[in-house]
Design a protein around this motif. Sequence first.
Motif, mmCIF file in Angstrom:
data_model
loop_
_atom_site.group_PDB
_atom_site.id
_atom_site.type_symbol
_atom_site.label_atom_id
_atom_site.label_comp_id
_atom_site.label_asym_id
_atom_site.label_seq_id
_atom_site.Cartn_x
_atom_site.Cartn_y
_atom_site.Cartn_z
ATOM 1 N N VAL A 1 0.585 -1.059 -0.103
ATOM 2 C CA VAL A 1 0.310 0.086 0.136
ATOM 3 C C VAL A 1 0.959 1.276 0.307
ATOM 4 O O VAL A 1 1.678 1.540 0.199
ATOM 5 N N VAL A 2 -0.188 2.242 0.034
ATOM 6 C CA VAL A 2 1.020 3.849 -0.033
ATOM 7 C C VAL A 2 0.041 4.181 0.517
ATOM 8 O O VAL A 2 -1.283 4.696 0.630
ATOM 9 N N GLU A 3 1.220 4.822 1.175
ATOM 10 C CA GLU A 3 0.513 6.340 2.100
ATOM 11 C C GLU A 3 1.088 7.605 1.971
ATOM 12 O O GLU A 3 2.234 8.015 1.636
ATOM 13 N N ALA A 4 0.190 8.600 1.594
ATOM 14 C CA ALA A 4 0.877 10.048 1.375
ATOM 15 C C ALA A 4 0.211 10.886 2.354
ATOM 16 O O ALA A 4 -0.703 11.015 2.746
ATOM 17 N N HIS B 1 5.254 17.505 5.274
ATOM 18 C CA HIS B 1 4.877 16.589 6.477
ATOM 19 C C HIS B 1 6.142 15.804 6.707
ATOM 20 O O HIS B 1 7.256 15.696 5.189
ATOM 21 N N ASP B 2 7.048 16.032 7.533
ATOM 22 C CA ASP B 2 8.225 15.173 7.860
ATOM 23 C C ASP B 2 7.730 13.538 7.784
ATOM 24 O O ASP B 2 6.921 12.367 8.292
ATOM 25 N N LEU C 1 5.897 10.392 9.185
ATOM 26 C CA LEU C 1 5.046 9.232 8.801
ATOM 27 C C LEU C 1 6.217 8.173 8.729
ATOM 28 O O LEU C 1 4.741 6.530 9.374
ATOM 29 N N LEU C 2 7.019 7.551 8.969
ATOM 30 C CA LEU C 2 7.965 6.108 8.866
ATOM 31 C C LEU C 2 7.802 5.411 9.821
ATOM 32 O O LEU C 2 7.481 4.707 9.968
ATOM 33 N N THR D 1 5.126 8.393 0.750
ATOM 34 C CA THR D 1 5.609 9.834 -0.045
ATOM 35 C C THR D 1 4.919 10.912 0.842
ATOM 36 O O THR D 1 4.033 11.731 1.917
ATOM 37 N N ASN D 2 5.773 11.783 0.676
ATOM 38 C CA ASN D 2 5.229 13.365 1.284
ATOM 39 C C ASN D 2 5.231 14.205 -0.261
ATOM 40 O O ASN D 2 5.851 15.831 -0.118
ATOM 41 N N LEU D 3 5.581 13.557 -1.210
ATOM 42 C CA LEU D 3 5.250 14.334 -2.412
ATOM 43 C C LEU D 3 6.795 14.505 -3.067
ATOM 44 O O LEU D 3 7.242 14.299 -3.760
#
Length: 173
Positions: free
Chosen positions: A89-92, A97-98, A102-103, A122-124
């Motif tokens: 999955v992907v979490e954006a 965002h730091d 996120l990790l 990702t944060n873009l």
Amino acid sequence: MRNDSLDLLLDGVAQVYAIGAGTAETSHYPAIHAALNGAGESLSPKVLCLPHPTGSKAGIPDFGLFEQTSFRKGMAPTWEGGILPERGVVEAKPLAHDMDKLLASDQVRVKYLPTYGVVLCTNLRQWRLLDGNGAPRESFDLAPDDAAFRKLLHGPRPNSLRERFQDFLQRCL
């Protein structure tokens, strides 16, 4: 607009910023979706990026990565009982965002990793693929900081960056 993953992502993000009415996170989902589907299209089996997949009690991630071999040509897939995405999955999150937060988040570590096995975060600007143990398997930064990322939105984009980003996404998928 070109059809490579980098341009699909950056052109989509640039459109959201140009309109000035988008949200920090979810308005960028179409650009992320297009970039991931662009990378997954050339894989064998093809990988489909599906926004907000269901099928798990771990919550609803931003995107699920599904192998298209589970879909028969000419037939609509049946989602009985919810199919878990075979490729993770992907979490954006938004650009500001730091990535370390996120990790380390419960959303990624406690909910998604145990359920899906791998999570692409990702944060873009920054992209990180975590394996089932939470260790980074792959990483890619499109730019060294947010200001440089914003310059990529309207400035020149080196072909080497296009190729490296495409290769990165394909490895992740």
